[in-house]
Design a protein around this motif. Structure first.
Motif, short mmCIF file in Angstrom:
data_model
loop_
_atom_site.label_atom_id
_atom_site.label_comp_id
_atom_site.label_asym_id
_atom_site.label_seq_id
_atom_site.Cartn_x
_atom_site.Cartn_y
_atom_site.Cartn_z
N VAL A 67 0.84 -1.20 0.00
CA VAL A 67 0.00 0.00 0.00
C VAL A 67 0.87 1.25 0.00
O VAL A 67 1.84 1.35 0.75
N GLU A 68 0.53 2.20 -0.85
CA GLU A 68 1.27 3.45 -0.90
C GLU A 68 0.84 4.38 0.22
O GLU A 68 -0.19 4.16 0.87
N PHE A 69 1.62 5.42 0.46
CA PHE A 69 1.28 6.40 1.48
C PHE A 69 -0.06 7.06 1.14
O PHE A 69 -0.31 7.42 -0.01
N SER A 70 -0.92 7.19 2.14
CA SER A 70 -2.25 7.72 1.93
C SER A 70 -2.62 8.68 3.06
O SER A 70 -2.29 8.42 4.22
N PRO A 71 -3.30 9.79 2.75
CA PRO A 71 -3.73 10.72 3.81
C PRO A 71 -5.00 10.30 4.52
O PRO A 71 -5.36 10.87 5.55
N TRP A 72 -5.70 9.28 3.96
CA TRP A 72 -7.04 8.98 4.47
C TRP A 72 -7.08 8.36 5.86
O TRP A 72 -7.99 8.68 6.63
N PRO A 73 -6.13 7.50 6.27
CA PRO A 73 -6.22 6.97 7.64
C PRO A 73 -6.16 8.05 8.72
O PRO A 73 -6.98 8.05 9.64
N PHE A 82 -14.27 8.64 4.03
CA PHE A 82 -14.75 7.31 3.68
C PHE A 82 -14.86 7.14 2.17
O PHE A 82 -14.38 6.15 1.59
N ILE A 83 -15.49 8.12 1.52
CA ILE A 83 -15.70 8.03 0.06
C ILE A 83 -14.37 8.04 -0.68
O ILE A 83 -14.13 7.23 -1.60
N LEU A 84 -13.48 8.96 -0.32
CA LEU A 84 -12.21 9.07 -1.03
C LEU A 84 -11.29 7.88 -0.78
O LEU A 84 -10.57 7.43 -1.69
N TRP A 85 -11.33 7.34 0.44
CA TRP A 85 -10.51 6.18 0.75
C TRP A 85 -10.95 4.98 -0.08
O TRP A 85 -10.14 4.29 -0.71
N PHE A 86 -12.27 4.73 -0.12
CA PHE A 86 -12.76 3.60 -0.89
C PHE A 86 -12.67 3.84 -2.39
O PHE A 86 -12.61 2.89 -3.17
N ARG A 87 -12.65 5.10 -2.80
CA ARG A 87 -12.37 5.39 -4.21
C ARG A 87 -10.98 4.88 -4.58
O ARG A 87 -10.79 4.27 -5.66
#
Length: 271
Positions: free
Chosen positions: A14-20, A59-64
């Motif tokens: 998994v790449e770095f993500s701002p969503w968590p 939630f929406i952007l993470w699952f996108r």
């Protein structure tokens, strides 16, 4: 070109993500806003709404991003799909224990009602709902929705896209009718959540189940959209399978609720 073609292993890094971190802060804000609102603190409701919107946004952007990884980038290999299925299964297991705690509270009071409850169940002054009316209809609706979503699943596996869309749409319609009837039942009930342990157990158990129905409906609605958008194939539809697994769990919980809370706990059984 899918990134998985350039890897020497089948795992998804998994790449770095701002969503968590955004989700964590959003959920904390929503919880803090809820506490402030319930204590009558100024602007608590505004804080609650902002926290909810932030949670929905994350939630929406993470699952996108998850959808993009699985559908377009090829990151959801067979090994990854097994891991996702295991994760969903463990999540549902945690939900099982959550509802066990609710049933434990219900049976703790109903099997040995105290003097404060009038030594009877339902307690004195409480008129339980008739299990042969709306609750029975809701049982039929929810079991029917389990059949239609299974039909959609098998149709997708067989390559019948039209039937899969029809089955998913029927499931959503049945779920919406169930939720509407549940809300009507709450309005028509002669008691509230403030009416002692019976009201608390009834609305806590059926209310949380209703919340799970709403979440499951959204889950299946997203799956239906992804069928329409050609995201799912006969061999690759892990998201839909997860939604169906969750929906069957909701069905099973309702059967226990109907048997214990509505039928076994009604005036006709105890009276």
């Amino acid at each position: 070109m899918p990134r998985a073609l350039f890897q020497s292993h089948p795992y998804h890094l998994v790449e770095f993500s701002p969503w968590p971190i955004l989700m964590a802060n959003a959920v904390f804000s929503m919880m803090a806003g809820g506490v402030l609102y319930m204590h009558g603190i100024a602007h608590g409701f505004t804080f609650l709404i902002l926290g909810f919107l932030a949670t929905l946004f994350a939630f929406i952007l993470w699952f996108r991003d998850v959808t993009t990884e699985g559908t377009y980038l090829g990151d959801h290999t067979l090994v990854v799909q097994k891991g996702l299925t295991m994760g969903v299964s463990l999540f549902i297991l945690s939900e099982v224990f959550f509802f066990i705690s609710i049933f434990w509270a219900y049976f703790h009071s109903s099997l040995a009602p105290t003097v404060e409850l009038g030594s009877q169940w339902p307690p004195r002054g409480i008129t339980a709902l008739n299990p042969m009316t709306v609750p029975l209809l809701n049982t039929i609706l929810l079991l029917s929705s389990g059949a239609t979503v299974t039909y959609a699943h098998h149709a997708l596996i067989e390559g019948n896209r039209g039937a899969a869309i029809l089955g998913g749409a029927l499931t959503i319609v049945l779920a919406l009718v169930f939720t509407g009837l549940q809300g009507l039942e709450y309005v028509e009930a002669d008691f509230t959540i403030a009416d002692g342990v019976y009201g608390s157990c009834f609305f806590f158990s059926t209310g949380f189940h209703g919340f799970h129905v709403i979440i499951g409906t959204l889950f299946i609605a997203v799956g239906l959209y992804r069928i329409i958008a050609y995201h799912y194939t006969a061999e690759h539809h892990i998201g839909l399978e997860s939604a169906i697994l969750y929906w069957h769990f909701v069905d099973i919980v309702w059967l226990f609720l109907y048997a214990a809370v509505y039928w076994w706990g009604s005036d006709g059984v105890f009276g």
